[in-house]
Motif scaffolding. Structure first.
Motif, PDB file in Angstrom:
ATOM      1  N   UNK A 252     -10.947  41.611   8.944  1.00 34.73           N
ATOM      2  CA  UNK A 252      -9.757  42.089   8.234  1.00 34.73           C
ATOM      3  C   UNK A 252      -9.024  43.149   9.051  1.00 34.73           C
ATOM      4  N   UNK A 253      -9.761  44.050   9.670  1.00 37.91           N
ATOM      5  CA  UNK A 253      -9.143  45.117  10.464  1.00 37.91           C
ATOM      6  C   UNK A 253      -8.444  44.575  11.703  1.00 37.91           C
ATOM      7  N   UNK A 254      -8.837  43.366  12.146  1.00 38.17           N
ATOM      8  CA  UNK A 254      -8.220  42.786  13.341  1.00 38.17           C
ATOM      9  C   UNK A 254      -6.865  42.157  13.061  1.00 38.17           C
ATOM     10  N   UNK A 255      -6.525  41.981  11.783  1.00 39.76           N
ATOM     11  CA  UNK A 255      -5.278  41.318  11.420  1.00 39.76           C
ATOM     12  C   UNK A 255      -4.098  42.264  11.605  1.00 39.76           C
ATOM     13  N   UNK A 256      -3.069  41.807  12.290  1.00 39.69           N
ATOM     14  CA  UNK A 256      -1.879  42.625  12.533  1.00 39.69           C
ATOM     15  C   UNK A 256      -1.220  43.023  11.216  1.00 39.69           C
ATOM     16  N   UNK A 257      -0.867  44.291  11.094  1.00 42.32           N
ATOM     17  CA  UNK A 257      -0.216  44.795   9.886  1.00 42.32           C
ATOM     18  C   UNK A 257      -1.150  45.487   8.924  1.00 42.32           C
ATOM     19  N   UNK A 258      -2.458  45.356   9.137  1.00 41.89           N
ATOM     20  CA  UNK A 258      -3.432  46.010   8.254  1.00 41.89           C
ATOM     21  C   UNK A 258      -3.570  47.477   8.638  1.00 41.89           C
ATOM     22  N   UNK A 259      -3.433  48.359   7.654  1.00 42.31           N
ATOM     23  CA  UNK A 259      -3.542  49.791   7.888  1.00 42.31           C
ATOM     24  C   UNK A 259      -4.946  50.311   7.607  1.00 42.31           C
ATOM     25  N   UNK A 260      -5.585  49.792   6.560  1.00 42.37           N
ATOM     26  CA  UNK A 260      -6.912  50.284   6.182  1.00 42.37           C
ATOM     27  C   UNK A 260      -7.644  49.219   5.385  1.00 42.37           C
ATOM     28  N   UNK A 277       0.712  40.110   3.922  1.00 42.47           N
ATOM     29  CA  UNK A 277      -0.128  39.400   4.901  1.00 42.47           C
ATOM     30  C   UNK A 277      -0.917  38.260   4.270  1.00 42.47           C
ATOM     31  N   UNK A 278      -0.609  37.885   3.047  1.00 42.81           N
ATOM     32  CA  UNK A 278      -1.453  36.941   2.325  1.00 42.81           C
ATOM     33  C   UNK A 278      -1.568  35.588   3.041  1.00 42.81           C
ATOM     34  N   UNK A 279      -0.460  35.067   3.552  1.00 41.37           N
ATOM     35  CA  UNK A 279      -0.511  33.783   4.233  1.00 41.37           C
ATOM     36  C   UNK A 279      -1.378  33.818   5.475  1.00 41.37           C
ATOM     37  N   UNK A 280      -1.191  34.842   6.293  1.00 41.05           N
ATOM     38  CA  UNK A 280      -1.989  34.982   7.514  1.00 41.05           C
ATOM     39  C   UNK A 280      -3.453  35.257   7.193  1.00 41.05           C
ATOM     40  N   UNK A 281      -3.667  36.048   6.155  1.00 41.82           N
ATOM     41  CA  UNK A 281      -5.036  36.389   5.760  1.00 41.82           C
ATOM     42  C   UNK A 281      -5.796  35.138   5.319  1.00 41.82           C
ATOM     43  N   UNK A 282      -5.154  34.304   4.526  1.00 42.29           N
ATOM     44  CA  UNK A 282      -5.792  33.073   4.061  1.00 42.29           C
ATOM     45  C   UNK A 282      -6.166  32.161   5.231  1.00 42.29           C
ATOM     46  N   UNK A 283      -5.245  32.031   6.166  1.00 39.23           N
ATOM     47  CA  UNK A 283      -5.504  31.180   7.334  1.00 39.23           C
ATOM     48  C   UNK A 283      -6.637  31.742   8.191  1.00 39.23           C
ATOM     49  N   UNK A 284      -6.657  33.061   8.378  1.00 40.12           N
ATOM     50  CA  UNK A 284      -7.681  33.703   9.198  1.00 40.12           C
ATOM     51  C   UNK A 284      -9.070  33.524   8.578  1.00 40.12           C
ATOM     52  N   UNK A 285      -9.163  33.711   7.265  1.00 36.06           N
ATOM     53  CA  UNK A 285     -10.457  33.570   6.605  1.00 36.06           C
ATOM     54  C   UNK A 285     -10.959  32.119   6.653  1.00 36.06           C
ATOM     55  N   UNK A 286     -10.040  31.170   6.483  1.00 42.16           N
ATOM     56  CA  UNK A 286     -10.440  29.762   6.566  1.00 42.16           C
ATOM     57  C   UNK A 286     -10.927  29.415   7.968  1.00 42.16           C
ATOM     58  N   UNK A 287     -10.253  29.945   8.986  1.00 44.62           N
ATOM     59  CA  UNK A 287     -10.628  29.685  10.383  1.00 44.62           C
ATOM     60  C   UNK A 287     -12.038  30.180  10.673  1.00 44.62           C
ATOM     61  N   UNK A 288     -12.423  31.307  10.074  1.00 40.79           N
ATOM     62  CA  UNK A 288     -13.745  31.891  10.325  1.00 40.79           C
ATOM     63  C   UNK A 288     -14.736  31.557   9.213  1.00 40.79           C
ATOM     64  N   UNK A 289     -14.415  30.546   8.416  1.00 39.20           N
ATOM     65  CA  UNK A 289     -15.325  30.003   7.408  1.00 39.20           C
ATOM     66  C   UNK A 289     -15.743  31.013   6.335  1.00 39.20           C
ATOM     67  N   UNK A 290     -14.778  31.812   5.888  1.00 45.82           N
ATOM     68  CA  UNK A 290     -15.001  32.700   4.743  1.00 45.82           C
ATOM     69  C   UNK A 290     -14.324  32.060   3.525  1.00 45.82           C
ATOM     70  N   UNK A 291     -15.035  31.983   2.432  1.00 45.67           N
ATOM     71  CA  UNK A 291     -14.480  31.424   1.196  1.00 45.67           C
ATOM     72  C   UNK A 291     -13.846  32.534   0.360  1.00 45.67           C
ATOM     73  N   UNK A 292     -12.605  32.316  -0.052  1.00 45.37           N
ATOM     74  CA  UNK A 292     -11.907  33.298  -0.884  1.00 45.37           C
ATOM     75  C   UNK A 292     -12.291  33.075  -2.342  1.00 45.37           C
TER      76      UNK A 292
END
Length: 340
Positions: A252-260, A277-292
């Motif tokens: 999560x901290x690696x995602x651009x735009x995240x402050x804390x 960042x919801x769209x990018x966050x969803x894609x990032x978690x799916x890429x790394x096999x995290x289930x929301x």
């Protein structure tokens, strides 16, 4: 709802020795709206109310109600304004009906007219069943409803309420907030509510003002205040995902735009971001096999808006004690009714 300002406050300031209780307050409240003045104890709400009622003079600035100067024409102001304090007091040995008749007579009405109006108002506030019981045996909720009837005896254009739902059970609160809303929508009265109970305020207020240490730091419709925070790059999300832990924190901290990023006790994560960042966050978690499991963006809730404006103003905790709670306000107000 008309757009003209029935309450006009301009650069209103009040000092008590070294304490600045109200700091350069400018505010317009429109005819027929319900306005919530929000803030903790000591924020300046009671002092503002005192100045609007003509019970204390401002150090500088001015306030007008229905075209009358609150300081120079307090008697005229009292003809237009009804006041409901946070702790409503009645003569305990008199019945609810008798208390209302007494109030009407203090306001110059004939006894027969008082009796007729009291019956109508008792029915309107749902108190006909207890009209002839002694007021000393009323519950807090019953006293609040009788208090609204008491205020309406003189048919005011504006009603100022101090913590109207404090200490009332959920059902009584629902009935009371519905009645307050009716006073605005059906009667066209202007309602000013001073409170720190955010949920109740959110249910009925057209606009709110957030008050901190005598300063109005935000004012507008609740949804407008939420959008304003977002436009300033203040987004907050709650995320619950599996697997969690340190690996998810780092991602999560690696995602651009995240402050804390902060992990909560229940395993969820609070994420502060500069943008949506919801769209990018969803894609990032799916890429790394995290289930929301849960994801929502906060901001439209008044409690959250209130907290974030406090943080913006540099207030992490609720403020205490800079403003004296004028417990004698109701006595002063009632004591001057004979002059109306």
């Amino acid at each position: 709802m008309k757009n003209n300002g029935i309450i006009q406050i301009r650069e209103l300031t009040k000092r008590y020795d070294s304490v600045l209780a109200v700091d350069n307050l400018t505010l317009t409240i429109r005819q027929g709206e319900i306005f919530g003045l929000l803030g903790p104890n000591g924020a300046g709400k009671t002092t503002t109310t005192l100045m609007l009622l003509g019970l204390t003079e401002p150090t500088s600035g001015s306030a007008f109600i229905d075209g009358h100067n609150c300081t120079k024409d307090p008697i005229e102001v009292k003809k237009s304004v009804g006041y409901l304090p946070d702790s409503v007091g009645f003569y305990p040995g008199l019945t609810g009906r008798e208390n209302l008749i007494f109030t009407g007579m203090l306001n110059g009405l004939e006894r027969e007219q008082c009796s007729e109006r009291a019956s109508q108002l008792l029915d309107r506030v749902g108190m006909s069943y207890a009209a002839d019981r002694k007021a000393g045996g009323y519950s807090r909720g019953m006293k609040q409803r009788l208090g609204i009837a008491d205020v309406l005896m003189k048919d005011p254009k504006i009603i100022i309420m101090d913590e109207p739902t404090l200490g009332i059970d959920p059902e009584g609160m629902r009935e009371l907030t519905s009645l307050i809303r009716e006073l605005s929508v059906k009667d066209g009265r202007t309602i000013l509510i001073s409170s720190h109970q955010l949920y109740q305020v959110q249910q009925i207020c057209d606009r709110v003002g957030i008050f901190v240490q005598g300063r109005l730091i935000a004012c507008g419709r609740i949804e407008e205040l939420g959008r304003q925070l977002e436009s300033e790059g203040r987004f907050e999300l709650t995320l619950l995902a599996s697997p969690g832990g340190k690996a998810l924190t780092a991602l999560l901290e690696s995602l651009s735009g995240v402050k804390a990023v902060e992990e909560q006790e229940d395993g969820s994560f609070r994420i502060e971001a500069r943008r949506d960042i919801r769209g990018e966050l969803t894609a990032l978690l799916a890429e790394h096999r995290h289930s929301i499991l849960e994801l929502h963006q906060k901001g439209g809730d008044l409690d959250e808006i209130y907290r974030r404006y406090f943080e913006k103003a540099g207030e992490k905790n609720e403020i205490s004690g800079s403003e004296k709670k004028h417990s004698f306000i109701k006595g002063l107000w009632k004591g001057k009714r004979k002059a109306q």
